[in-house]
Scaffold this active site. Sequence first.
Site, PDB file in Angstrom:
ATOM      1  CG  ASP A  13      -1.879  -1.177   1.219  1.00 53.56           C
ATOM      2  OD1 ASP A  13      -2.246  -1.639   0.121  1.00 53.56           O
ATOM      3  OD2 ASP A  13      -2.218  -1.661   2.309  1.00 53.56           O
ATOM      4  CE  LYS A  16       2.327  -2.563  -4.361  1.00 57.32           C
ATOM      5  NZ  LYS A  16       2.039  -2.222  -2.955  1.00 57.32           N
ATOM      6  N   GLY A  40      -4.636  -4.393  -3.712  1.00 59.22           N
ATOM      7  CA  GLY A  40      -5.608  -3.341  -4.008  1.00 59.22           C
ATOM      8  C   GLY A  40      -4.824  -2.125  -4.443  1.00 59.22           C
ATOM      9  CG  HIS A  41      -2.138  -2.235  -7.020  1.00 57.24           C
ATOM     10  ND1 HIS A  41      -1.340  -2.898  -7.906  1.00 57.24           N
ATOM     11  CD2 HIS A  41      -1.796  -2.717  -5.791  1.00 57.24           C
ATOM     12  CE1 HIS A  41      -0.546  -3.724  -7.251  1.00 57.24           C
ATOM     13  NE2 HIS A  41      -0.817  -3.648  -5.963  1.00 57.24           N
ATOM     14  CD  GLN A 224       0.587  -9.076  -2.390  1.00 56.37           C
ATOM     15  OE1 GLN A 224       1.230  -9.754  -3.159  1.00 56.37           O
ATOM     16  NE2 GLN A 224      -0.667  -8.770  -2.634  1.00 56.37           N
TER      17      GLN A 224
HETATM   18  P1  GDP Z   1      -0.778   0.265  -3.550  1.00 52.37           P
HETATM   19  O1  GDP Z   1      -1.383  -0.999  -3.054  1.00 52.37           O
HETATM   20  O2  GDP Z   1       0.689   0.341  -3.281  1.00 52.37           O
HETATM   21  O3  GDP Z   1      -1.109   0.568  -4.978  1.00 52.37           O
HETATM   22  O4  GDP Z   1      -1.418   1.432  -2.669  1.00 52.37           O
HETATM   23  P2  GDP Z   1      -2.988   1.591  -2.299  1.00 52.37           P
HETATM   24  O5  GDP Z   1      -3.715   2.043  -3.498  1.00 52.37           O
HETATM   25  O6  GDP Z   1      -3.489   0.401  -1.591  1.00 52.37           O
HETATM   26  O7  GDP Z   1      -2.881   2.731  -1.202  1.00 52.37           O
HETATM   27  C1  GDP Z   1      -2.312   3.979  -1.454  1.00 52.37           C
HETATM   28  C2  GDP Z   1      -3.351   5.068  -1.187  1.00 52.37           C
HETATM   29  O8  GDP Z   1      -2.703   6.325  -1.109  1.00 52.37           O
HETATM   30  C3  GDP Z   1      -4.369   5.223  -2.304  1.00 52.37           C
HETATM   31  O9  GDP Z   1      -5.589   5.614  -1.733  1.00 52.37           O
HETATM   32  C4  GDP Z   1      -3.801   6.333  -3.172  1.00 52.37           C
HETATM   33  O10 GDP Z   1      -4.801   7.038  -3.899  1.00 52.37           O
HETATM   34  C5  GDP Z   1      -3.178   7.216  -2.133  1.00 52.37           C
HETATM   35  N1  GDP Z   1      -1.995   7.967  -2.549  1.00 52.37           N
HETATM   36  C6  GDP Z   1      -0.998   7.594  -3.403  1.00 52.37           C
HETATM   37  N2  GDP Z   1      -0.030   8.539  -3.427  1.00 52.37           N
HETATM   38  C7  GDP Z   1      -0.426   9.535  -2.593  1.00 52.37           C
HETATM   39  C8  GDP Z   1       0.160  10.758  -2.144  1.00 52.37           C
HETATM   40  O11 GDP Z   1       1.268  11.133  -2.531  1.00 52.37           O
HETATM   41  N3  GDP Z   1      -0.547  11.482  -1.234  1.00 52.37           N
HETATM   42  C9  GDP Z   1      -1.752  11.100  -0.753  1.00 52.37           C
HETATM   43  N4  GDP Z   1      -2.348  11.864   0.149  1.00 52.37           N
HETATM   44  N5  GDP Z   1      -2.335   9.949  -1.137  1.00 52.37           N
HETATM   45  C10 GDP Z   1      -1.676   9.163  -2.032  1.00 52.37           C
HETATM   46  P1  IMO Z   2      -0.998  -4.245  -2.157  1.00 55.30           P
HETATM   47  O1  IMO Z   2      -0.572  -4.839  -3.480  1.00 55.30           O
HETATM   48  C1  IMO Z   2      -1.053  -4.625   2.185  1.00 55.30           C
HETATM   49  C2  IMO Z   2      -1.124  -8.700   3.804  1.00 55.30           C
HETATM   50  C3  IMO Z   2      -2.348  -9.146   4.567  1.00 55.30           C
HETATM   51  C4  IMO Z   2      -1.704 -10.111   5.546  1.00 55.30           C
HETATM   52  C5  IMO Z   2      -0.615 -10.771   4.724  1.00 55.30           C
HETATM   53  C6  IMO Z   2      -1.001 -12.124   4.145  1.00 55.30           C
HETATM   54  O2  IMO Z   2      -2.269  -3.495  -2.229  1.00 55.30           O
HETATM   55  O3  IMO Z   2       0.118  -3.512  -1.522  1.00 55.30           O
HETATM   56  P2  IMO Z   2      -2.593 -12.847   2.148  1.00 55.30           P
HETATM   57  O4  IMO Z   2      -4.050 -12.635   1.910  1.00 55.30           O
HETATM   58  O5  IMO Z   2      -1.716 -12.304   1.083  1.00 55.30           O
HETATM   59  O6  IMO Z   2      -2.256 -14.280   2.456  1.00 55.30           O
HETATM   60  O7  IMO Z   2      -2.261 -12.037   3.503  1.00 55.30           O
HETATM   61  O8  IMO Z   2      -0.319  -9.877   3.672  1.00 55.30           O
HETATM   62  N1  IMO Z   2      -1.378  -8.199   2.433  1.00 55.30           N
HETATM   63  C7  IMO Z   2      -1.307  -6.899   2.103  1.00 55.30           C
HETATM   64  N2  IMO Z   2      -1.094  -5.802   2.847  1.00 55.30           N
HETATM   65  N3  IMO Z   2      -1.203  -4.510   0.844  1.00 55.30           N
HETATM   66  C8  IMO Z   2      -1.376  -5.604   0.074  1.00 55.30           C
HETATM   67  O9  IMO Z   2      -1.364  -5.555  -1.266  1.00 55.30           O
HETATM   68  C9  IMO Z   2      -1.492  -6.860   0.693  1.00 55.30           C
HETATM   69  N4  IMO Z   2      -1.691  -8.124   0.248  1.00 55.30           N
HETATM   70  C10 IMO Z   2      -1.608  -8.921   1.321  1.00 55.30           C
HETATM   71  O10 IMO Z   2      -2.978  -8.069   5.223  1.00 55.30           O
HETATM   72  O11 IMO Z   2      -1.082  -9.399   6.583  1.00 55.30           O
HETATM   73 MG    MG Z   3      -2.916  -1.618  -1.800  1.00 50.44          MG
END
Ligand code: GDP
Ligand code: IMO
Ligand code: MG
Length: 426
Positions: A13, A16, A40-41, A224
């Site tokens: 998270d 990415k 979840g991207h 991840q």
């Molecule tokens: P990922 O799994 O690495 O793709 O990240 P996620 O999408 O799960 O979580 C990142 C969250 O931060 C999302 O809600 C993005 O829209 C938000 N985000 C990404 N870059 C920035 C930033 O520079 N500032 C803020 N405030 N939010 C950001």
């Molecule tokens: P993105 O791509 C954050 C965590 C789960 C748990 C562990 C194992 O959005 O960064 P699993 O279901 O993979 O067997 O769970 O990994 N986990 C993540 N945490 N971002 C993710 O994906 C994750 N995918 C799995 O919360 O701790």
């Molecule tokens: Mg994510």
Amino acid sequence: MANIVIVGAQWGDEGKGKIIDLLSDKTDYVVRYQGGNNAGHTVCIGDEKFVLHLIPSGILRRGRKCVIGNGVALDPRALLEEITYLKRHKISVDGRLFISGSCHIIFPYHKIFDTVREGHSQRQRIGTTKRGIGPCYADKVNRCGIRVADLLDAKIFRKKLRSTLREMNSILSEIYHTKPVPFNSLYKEYCGYGRKIRKFVCDSSKVLNDAISNKKAILFEGAQGTLLDIDHGTYPFVTSSNSTAGGACCGTGVGPSRIDKVIGILKAYTTRVGEGPFPTEFPKGRMNTQLRSRGKEFGATTGRPRRVGWFDAIIARHSVVVNGIDEVVVTKLDVLDEEPKIKICTAYRYKGKLIKGFPMNMEIFAKATPVYETHPGWLSNTNKCRKVKDLPLNARRYLKRIEKLIGARIGFVSIGSKRNETIVVK
Ligand code: GDP
Ligand code: IMO
Ligand code: MG
């Protein structure tokens, strides 16, 4: 553009999705190489927000081709739902989506195992996403998994499903006392998925290597983060695949000599979802809730509140090393805008001893206390900054310090979720 691996450098998270969307402007293919719909991207385009779980984020850029590599654990039901979600937003995957025939398939019994094992008193709770990821990879390694190519041949699929299901059902009923999964309806359901996804199935290694030979640029989309990697993460509190850069080769069939660069994504602070040690985690209280709400730190897949803490330079440096990171992107700097004092963890203390590297022993990691240095905050809005020189002095100093501590240069700084809320560092 070169062939680049994008990797999460903390516990996932890191943002990415935003960075992949940004860089996919200059690429031809975007490829997922591991994980499944546990990811979840999030990508924000204008006022619209997209969350993708399985299909590479490049699908949101017109004309980009997207590949789900052999290293991905594929839930066909989740895939078809995502295709429908994209269609509703007028994004077509036809002719643009390619799925490796060697992907392992997630079945309902994998999700049942994921749920009952998490609830079992004799097992360590991991806090998984309950998407069946771990049990699916376990079958892969145990050599009893069923792959996409099997699904396309009714005879082979019937035979494999029958024998696997027999074993899975006896474990489920005898050990976990759950109802058996019936063969006929499952077979029918999955044959239906096979018919729907057949047109996307390919040899992803051939598709990608041919593309590279034709001078096309490829972005490898990690899911991840490094600390969730099965080998290099905080085992056993990890996911079940290699989320580190090396996974890009095994998970696609593209050799390491054809990859030019690795970019690590780092949040300006740290978050984690699920169980497991997290030395810089804020104790329950003001900081925790404040940064969580400012950073909107709630899981994009499960909606769970993310655990939040200060930037940990030890884990970030570990990521730089195990991924061979050439350059990092620091995201969510804006979330720290209102903090008068900002801390960075530069070492751990364990039983009176100072530890400066990432410990192999997870017992030590779990019990270590962070050693912090404190930096003055910048107490101003960075969201409108578009160049490094627009950033407040203390923010620039904070970034410089991170660079020095982790041993990698910062290529981009993100100060908001939208495409234009990004600073390119020269
Ligand atoms: P990922 O799994 O690495 O793709 O990240 P996620 O999408 O799960 O979580 C990142 C969250 O931060 C999302 O809600 C993005 O829209 C938000 N985000 C990404 N870059 C920035 C930033 O520079 N500032 C803020 N405030 N939010 C950001
Ligand atoms: P993105 O791509 C954050 C965590 C789960 C748990 C562990 C194992 O959005 O960064 P699993 O279901 O993979 O067997 O769970 O990994 N986990 C993540 N945490 N971002 C993710 O994906 C994750 N995918 C799995 O919360 O701790
Ligand atoms: Mg994510």
